[in-house]
Design a protein around this motif. Structure first.
Motif, PDB file in Angstrom:
ATOM      1  N   TRP A 183       0.830  -1.203   0.000  1.00  0.00           N
ATOM      2  CA  TRP A 183       0.000   0.000   0.000  1.00  0.00           C
ATOM      3  C   TRP A 183       0.866   1.254   0.000  1.00  0.00           C
ATOM      4  N   GLY A 184       0.221   2.391  -0.267  1.00  0.00           N
ATOM      5  CA  GLY A 184       0.925   3.668  -0.216  1.00  0.00           C
ATOM      6  C   GLY A 184       0.110   4.764  -0.867  1.00  0.00           C
ATOM      7  N   HIS A 185       0.799   5.850  -1.244  1.00  0.00           N
ATOM      8  CA  HIS A 185       0.220   6.972  -1.981  1.00  0.00           C
ATOM      9  C   HIS A 185       1.140   7.227  -3.165  1.00  0.00           C
ATOM     10  N   SER A 186       0.585   7.373  -4.344  1.00  0.00           N
ATOM     11  CA  SER A 186       1.441   7.535  -5.522  1.00  0.00           C
ATOM     12  C   SER A 186       2.270   8.812  -5.464  1.00  0.00           C
ATOM     13  N   TYR A 187       1.736   9.873  -4.844  1.00  0.00           N
ATOM     14  CA  TYR A 187       2.497  11.133  -4.784  1.00  0.00           C
ATOM     15  C   TYR A 187       3.778  10.993  -3.962  1.00  0.00           C
ATOM     16  N   GLU A 188       3.854   9.956  -3.130  1.00  0.00           N
ATOM     17  CA  GLU A 188       5.071   9.747  -2.340  1.00  0.00           C
ATOM     18  C   GLU A 188       6.272   9.457  -3.238  1.00  0.00           C
ATOM     19  N   PHE A 189       6.024   8.853  -4.400  1.00  0.00           N
ATOM     20  CA  PHE A 189       7.138   8.595  -5.318  1.00  0.00           C
ATOM     21  C   PHE A 189       7.712   9.906  -5.857  1.00  0.00           C
ATOM     22  N   ASP A 190       6.844  10.895  -6.062  1.00  0.00           N
ATOM     23  CA  ASP A 190       7.338  12.227  -6.443  1.00  0.00           C
ATOM     24  C   ASP A 190       8.083  12.873  -5.285  1.00  0.00           C
ATOM     25  N   ASN A 191       7.483  12.836  -4.117  1.00  0.00           N
ATOM     26  CA  ASN A 191       8.086  13.491  -2.944  1.00  0.00           C
ATOM     27  C   ASN A 191       9.446  12.895  -2.603  1.00  0.00           C
ATOM     28  N   ASP A 192       9.539  11.557  -2.708  1.00  0.00           N
ATOM     29  CA  ASP A 192      10.764  10.864  -2.314  1.00  0.00           C
ATOM     30  C   ASP A 192      11.724  10.639  -3.481  1.00  0.00           C
ATOM     31  N   ASN A 193      11.293  11.040  -4.665  1.00  0.00           N
ATOM     32  CA  ASN A 193      12.119  10.855  -5.859  1.00  0.00           C
ATOM     33  C   ASN A 193      12.570   9.403  -6.006  1.00  0.00           C
ATOM     34  N   ASN A 194      11.610   8.482  -5.873  1.00  0.00           N
ATOM     35  CA  ASN A 194      11.973   7.055  -5.952  1.00  0.00           C
ATOM     36  C   ASN A 194      11.011   6.251  -6.823  1.00  0.00           C
ATOM     37  N   TRP A 195      10.610   6.814  -7.952  1.00  0.00           N
ATOM     38  CA  TRP A 195       9.795   6.050  -8.900  1.00  0.00           C
ATOM     39  C   TRP A 195      10.518   4.782  -9.349  1.00  0.00           C
ATOM     40  N   ASP A 196      11.832   4.813  -9.321  1.00  0.00           N
ATOM     41  CA  ASP A 196      12.576   3.613  -9.710  1.00  0.00           C
ATOM     42  C   ASP A 196      12.241   2.431  -8.807  1.00  0.00           C
ATOM     43  N   LEU A 197      11.849   2.696  -7.558  1.00  0.00           N
ATOM     44  CA  LEU A 197      11.516   1.612  -6.625  1.00  0.00           C
ATOM     45  C   LEU A 197      10.303   0.835  -7.119  1.00  0.00           C
ATOM     46  N   ILE A 198       9.221   1.535  -7.446  1.00  0.00           N
ATOM     47  CA  ILE A 198       8.018   0.822  -7.877  1.00  0.00           C
ATOM     48  C   ILE A 198       8.198   0.252  -9.282  1.00  0.00           C
ATOM     49  N   GLU A 199       9.006   0.914 -10.102  1.00  0.00           N
ATOM     50  CA  GLU A 199       9.325   0.357 -11.426  1.00  0.00           C
ATOM     51  C   GLU A 199      10.031  -0.991 -11.265  1.00  0.00           C
ATOM     52  N   ARG A 200      11.069  -1.020 -10.416  1.00  0.00           N
ATOM     53  CA  ARG A 200      11.827  -2.256 -10.218  1.00  0.00           C
ATOM     54  C   ARG A 200      10.944  -3.347  -9.625  1.00  0.00           C
ATOM     55  N   PHE A 201      10.115  -2.969  -8.647  1.00  0.00           N
ATOM     56  CA  PHE A 201       9.234  -3.945  -8.021  1.00  0.00           C
ATOM     57  C   PHE A 201       8.280  -4.564  -9.043  1.00  0.00           C
ATOM     58  N   CYS A 202       7.621  -3.736  -9.816  1.00  0.00           N
ATOM     59  CA  CYS A 202       6.634  -4.246 -10.762  1.00  0.00           C
ATOM     60  C   CYS A 202       7.279  -5.083 -11.869  1.00  0.00           C
ATOM     61  N   GLU A 203       8.456  -4.659 -12.321  1.00  0.00           N
ATOM     62  CA  GLU A 203       9.170  -5.462 -13.319  1.00  0.00           C
ATOM     63  C   GLU A 203       9.600  -6.804 -12.740  1.00  0.00           C
ATOM     64  N   PHE A 204       9.983  -6.806 -11.467  1.00  0.00           N
ATOM     65  CA  PHE A 204      10.429  -8.030 -10.811  1.00  0.00           C
ATOM     66  C   PHE A 204       9.264  -8.967 -10.511  1.00  0.00           C
ATOM     67  N   ILE A 205       8.167  -8.422  -9.986  1.00  0.00           N
ATOM     68  CA  ILE A 205       7.067  -9.268  -9.504  1.00  0.00           C
ATOM     69  C   ILE A 205       6.062  -9.582 -10.612  1.00  0.00           C
ATOM     70  N   GLY A 206       6.013  -8.735 -11.656  1.00  0.00           N
ATOM     71  CA  GLY A 206       5.019  -8.901 -12.706  1.00  0.00           C
ATOM     72  C   GLY A 206       5.349 -10.023 -13.679  1.00  0.00           C
ATOM     73  N   GLY A 207       4.330 -10.477 -14.397  1.00  0.00           N
ATOM     74  CA  GLY A 207       4.516 -11.432 -15.489  1.00  0.00           C
ATOM     75  C   GLY A 207       4.938 -12.820 -15.085  1.00  0.00           C
ATOM     76  N   ARG A 208       4.667 -13.213 -13.857  1.00  0.00           N
ATOM     77  CA  ARG A 208       5.068 -14.537 -13.384  1.00  0.00           C
ATOM     78  C   ARG A 208       3.875 -15.489 -13.455  1.00  0.00           C
ATOM     79  N   GLU A 209       4.081 -16.649 -14.045  1.00  0.00           N
ATOM     80  CA  GLU A 209       3.004 -17.617 -14.245  1.00  0.00           C
ATOM     81  C   GLU A 209       2.444 -18.147 -12.931  1.00  0.00           C
ATOM     82  N   ASP A 210       3.268 -18.150 -11.885  1.00  0.00           N
ATOM     83  CA  ASP A 210       2.837 -18.764 -10.630  1.00  0.00           C
ATOM     84  C   ASP A 210       2.145 -17.777  -9.696  1.00  0.00           C
TER      85      ASP A 210
END
Length: 266
Positions: A183-210
């Motif tokens: 959970w969170g707030h999307s504006y926090e990625f702007d405030n914390d300058n860490n959009w790369d965090l959610i990008e990396r997470f989604c690329e890592f966790i997404g697209g998995r068959e299991d």
């Protein structure tokens, strides 16, 4: 005697769900990241504040969040544990009505504004049509919720997100069901300058068959559908009265019980 256990769709035993509050402009970028990686999100919105400041305007809601869940967050985002019950009822029920008129779907979930709730509020929610409500206290684990009106997530995205994601994908014991809830707030990625965090997470966790990617209400509907199944006393057959297909394992064999169907289990 037949042994029956629930699984997630297609026999999966791990699920991922996301939950973001307030309906701010940064949701546009977050939804795009989710869509590119096959992630499902639930977005909790204050209908009385649409279009104010950087909040998403009403006319954009249905299109932006298509394929995800729009959920309640009260009309004006008060600290509801400090409010009279009449105001609490109005804040939640009017938010439902306003959002439903926009998305043309029933709104049945809530995240507590400012994380504020108490026992009295929880007891009101079923009468207001709210089937689950998310709190902000996180577990750091992957267990299923035991109280849907005090649903504790795994983590806020700023708390060990990648470490927990790596632990989650390595879980392999199929005698358990696991849920990763962020959970969170999307504006926090702007405030914390860490959009790369959610990008990396989604690329890592997404697209998995299991993994099963699901909205909050999709998860709730599935679990409730399993609980509503009508098993014969011997568990030789089962009937599904709900509108949701359910997968289960009976004596190590996978079955799907489609909506309105009766299935012989072996």
């Amino acid at each position: 005697m037949k042994k029956v256990i629930m699984t997630f769709p297609e026999g999966r035993h791990k699920a991922v769900t996301m939950s973001y509050d307030d309906g701010r402009a940064a949701d546009r970028r977050l939804v795009d990241i989710f869509n590119r990686n096959g992630i499902k999100g639930t977005f909790h919105i204050n209908s009385g504040m649409l279009g104010e400041g950087d909040r998403i305007p009403a006319e954009e809601i249905a299109g932006l969040y298509k394929g995800h869940e729009v959920s309640a967050h009260t009309v004006t985002h008060p600290t509801i544990a400090r409010c009279p019950k009449e105001q609490i009822v109005d804040e939640i029920f009017e938010d439902r009505k306003n959002l439903e008129s926009i998305v043309q779907n029933t709104v049945r979930g809530l995240s507590y504004p400012n994380g504020s709730y108490n026992r009295e509020i929880k007891e009101m929610l079923p009468y207001l049509g709210i089937e689950y409500a998310r709190v902000v206290q996180s577990t750091g684990g992957f267990g299923l919720p035991d109280d849907l009106h005090e649903w504790k997530p795994t983590c806020h995205h700023n708390r060990d997100l990648m470490k927990l994601a790596e632990e989650f994908v390595e879980l392999h014991k199929r005698q358990y069901l696991y849920l990763m809830y962020v959970w969170g707030h999307s504006y926090e990625f702007d405030n914390d300058n860490n959009w790369d965090l959610i990008e990396r997470f989604c690329e890592f966790i997404g697209g998995r068959e299991d993994l099963w990617y699901v909205t909050n209400i999709g998860f709730v509907d599935y679990v409730k559908a399993f609980r509503q199944l009508h098993f014969s006393a011997s568990r030789d057959f089962v009937y599904n009265p709900s509108a949701t297909p359910v997968w289960l394992v009976a004596d190590n064999e996978l079955f799907v019980v489609k909506a309105g169907e009766q299935v012989q289990l072996g």
